[in-house]
Design an enzyme around this catalytic site. Structure first.
Site, mmCIF file in Angstrom:
data_model
loop_
_atom_site.group_PDB
_atom_site.id
_atom_site.type_symbol
_atom_site.label_atom_id
_atom_site.label_comp_id
_atom_site.label_asym_id
_atom_site.label_seq_id
_atom_site.Cartn_x
_atom_site.Cartn_y
_atom_site.Cartn_z
ATOM 1 N N SER A 54 0.544 -0.976 0.080
ATOM 2 C CA SER A 54 0.020 0.636 0.060
ATOM 3 C C SER A 54 0.943 1.649 -0.231
ATOM 4 O O SER A 54 1.856 1.272 -0.611
ATOM 5 C CB SER A 54 -1.008 -0.042 1.172
ATOM 6 O OG SER A 54 -1.862 1.090 0.842
ATOM 7 N N ASP B 166 -7.804 -5.863 -6.327
ATOM 8 C CA ASP B 166 -8.428 -4.292 -5.331
ATOM 9 C C ASP B 166 -7.930 -2.931 -6.000
ATOM 10 O O ASP B 166 -7.822 -2.597 -7.001
ATOM 11 C CB ASP B 166 -6.653 -4.808 -4.480
ATOM 12 C CG ASP B 166 -5.703 -3.624 -3.836
ATOM 13 O OD1 ASP B 166 -7.082 -2.993 -3.812
ATOM 14 O OD2 ASP B 166 -4.776 -3.063 -3.793
ATOM 15 N N HIS C 243 -5.760 -6.630 -1.590
ATOM 16 C CA HIS C 243 -4.733 -5.639 -0.938
ATOM 17 C C HIS C 243 -3.905 -5.826 -0.730
ATOM 18 O O HIS C 243 -3.913 -7.095 0.143
ATOM 19 C CB HIS C 243 -5.390 -4.264 -0.403
ATOM 20 C CG HIS C 243 -5.149 -3.209 0.101
ATOM 21 N ND1 HIS C 243 -4.418 -2.694 -1.378
ATOM 22 C CD2 HIS C 243 -4.516 -2.768 1.321
ATOM 23 C CE1 HIS C 243 -3.429 -0.991 -1.136
ATOM 24 N NE2 HIS C 243 -3.439 -1.096 0.515
#
Ligand code: NAG
Ligand code: NAG
Ligand code: NAG
Ligand code: NAG
Ligand code: NAG
Ligand code: NAG
Length: 493
Positions: A155, A407, A432
């Site tokens: 991320s 994602d 994710h």
């Protein structure tokens, strides 16, 4: 209130119990608060976690997690991939906390009190922290001087891992950047892409499902237009606090938007325990309740609540629905909000036709107004592309960008390889940064394959460092009568 997608990066993942129980030693490193000017002499203790149990002293690599917006212990517990492969590579594991999060607060209690203290919360400062820390660790651990360093992150942490390699190639040998939306910036990615992927996740469970959610916004507006309707919702959705103002209605819609988005992000193939405990493939579980979009407003909202309960009440332990959660003022939320209000401006929008949300234009003026009011800062939407290169990073090397197609953040990810050594991996069944998590019996084959490829690259990067050292260095001396080439051994082994 503006849609708060900007808040729902990863921060929402913090209220959960740990699944794994990895162990480490905790250290604090004295960091410069301001790496880029000389007027401020302040320092602060940056927290980092180390496990050298598997480390091959004298050259074994360092696997370095570039901490993102939250408590570093959480990332250490949830990045099982690094632990799974440490022994095989003889690697030292380091998890470094990002400044202004967890316990790494440059001005203690006051860190968030004023832009004067908070202004040092930038990705550039964080990268410089990591660079300082790595140099320190290498110079103080005997046998670490020659250790190649591989950066890992997911991320925003994945963005930092990639940027570490781009900005500090002499310190970072290679980077595994998982679900890293380094292209989710102005001018690089259409602002509606994100919501389309969220919608596609629900539509692939069933079109009735995404259609029901698309219709629910109107149903909500209509039912909540009067006091009886508000009371009806409170009773039928078991809300903790009654709705009375229009702000409340907007908040409820924001909350729902975040719920659907979060579900898409954590659409993992196995039951997991994040914000709330969730079943495997939670989007499918939600959609089992949303099967008829032609229902009248009240019936549709009842169905919606059943779907919602998969997320909000999977355990059956939730007494009442607290839709104010997103106002949660945890450090993770606040810090990310500040970063989103300064350099991490990630435009999001939707038309309500190609996505299942209410139409929401991207409005930088309104966005900036809120930032100025809340933090006394003005966003600089073009700063990150300018500093880090946007799409133009092919002069860098040794980065793997992995993207799960489920994602929504994959829309801002690097999904096409940019060179032989800036490689994009696509994981069709991935949510994710699934690949960074510990191996699980229910992992789809594509994730296993992705981890395998990542390991191959890591191995290649490490051995290329070793090869470099054995090579000789040539310099060309010009200007004298005889042009000759001097060959010197680069380094004695
Ligand atoms: C490092 O991790 C390994 C494997 O999880 C564990 O056995 C060991 O005790 C840890 N070492 C430290 C110093 O925590
Ligand atoms: C933070 O504030 C509390 C109460 O105001 C005080 O007791 C505590 O010592 C402070 N901590 C730091 C690190 O300044
Ligand atoms: C909502 O109702 C409560 C209790 O009646 C009241 O105190 C509060 O001011 C109301 N809020 C709004 C936004 O009207
Ligand atoms: C969906 O709901 C409508 C309205 O109640 C109803 O007429 C229709 O038969 C339902 N469709 C299905 C497939 O159940
Ligand atoms: C959660 O589920 C339990 C058991 O089904 C139920 O009693 C409770 O009312 C639910 N809570 C909410 C907020 O819906
Ligand atoms: C990347 O290169 C393109 C084409 O040369 C240019 O238009 C764009 O502005 C560059 N982007 C950045 C962030 O430098």
């Amino acid at each position: 209130m503006h849609r708060t997608l900007l808040l729902s990066f990863l921060c929402f993942l913090f209220h959960h119990s740990f699944v794994h129980a990895y162990e480490w030693k905790t250290f604090f490193f004295k960091q410069q608060v301001d790496h880029f000017s000389f007027a401020n002499q302040d320092t602060y203790p940056q927290r980092y976690l180390v496990n050298s149990t598997y480390w091959k002293r004298g050259g074994g690599p360092i696997f370095f997690y570039t901490g993102n917006e939250g408590d570093i212990e959480w990332f250490a517990q949830n990045t099982g991939f690094m632990w799974d492969i440490a022994e095989e590579f003889g690697a030292m594991l380091i998890f470094a906390e990002h400044r202004y999060y967890g316990q790494s607060l440059p001005y203690g209690n006051k860190s968030y009190s004023d832009a004067k203290y908070l202004g040092y919360l930038t990705s550039e400062q964080a990268l410089a922290d990591f660079a300082e820390l790595i140099s320190y660790v290498k110079s103080t651990n005997s046998g670490a001087a020659d250790s190649p360093v591989i950066a890992f992150g997911g991320s925003y942490g994945g963005m930092l891992a990639a940027w570490m390699r781009i900005k500090y190639p002499h310190i970072i040998t290679g980077a595994i950047a998982a679900s890293a939306p380094i292209l989710q910036f102005t001018g690089l990615t259409p602002c509606d892409a994100f919501n389309r992927v969220v919608t596609a996740d629900f539509a692939s469970a069933s079109t009735e499902c995404s259609e029901t959610i698309r219709k629910s916004w109107k149903s909500l507006s209509s039912v909540l237009s009067n006091d009886e309707g508000k009371e009806w919702i409170r009773t039928n959705w078991n809300l903790c606090v009654p709705l009375n103002g229009t702000d409340d209605v907007e908040n409820l819609k924001d909350w729902l938007t975040n719920v659907w988005t979060n579900l898409a992000m954590v659409n993992y193939p196995y039951a997991a325990n994040f914000l709330a405990p969730l079943p495997a493939y939670p989007v499918k579980a939600v959609c089992e309740h949303l099967t008829n979009s032609s229902l009248d407003d009240h019936s549709l909202l009842i169905e919606l609540f059943k779907g919602l309960s998969v997320y909000a009440n999977f355990t059956g332990q939730t007494k009442c629905l607290d839709v104010s959660q997103q106002a949660d003022q945890s450090l993770g939320d606040m810090g990310w909000d500040f970063q989103a209000c300064t350099e991490m401006v990630m435009p999001m929008c939707g038309d309500g036709i190609n996505d299942m949300f209410e139409a929401q234009p991207w409005n930088i003026e309104k966005y900036s107004e809120r930032c100025l009011k809340k933090w006394k800062v003005n966003p600089r939407p073009l700063m990150a592309p300018l500093i880090y290169g946007g799409r133009n990073i092919s002069s860098s090397s040794n980065i793997v960008f992995s993207n799960g197609l489920l994602d929504p953040w994959s829309t801002g990810g690097v999904t096409k390889s940019l060179s032989d050594s800036i490689v994009a991996i696509i994981i069709p069944e991935g949510a994710h940064h699934l690949d960074l998590r510990a191996g699980d019996p229910n992992d789809p084959p594509s994730v296993l394959k992705a981890r395998e490829i990542e390991k191959q690259f890591i191995g290649k990067w490490i051995s290329s460092v070793k090869k470099d050292k054995k090579e000789t260095l040539k310099s060309i001396i010009v200007g004298s009568e005889h042009i000759f080439v001097v060959v010197v051994p680069k380094r004695s082994e």
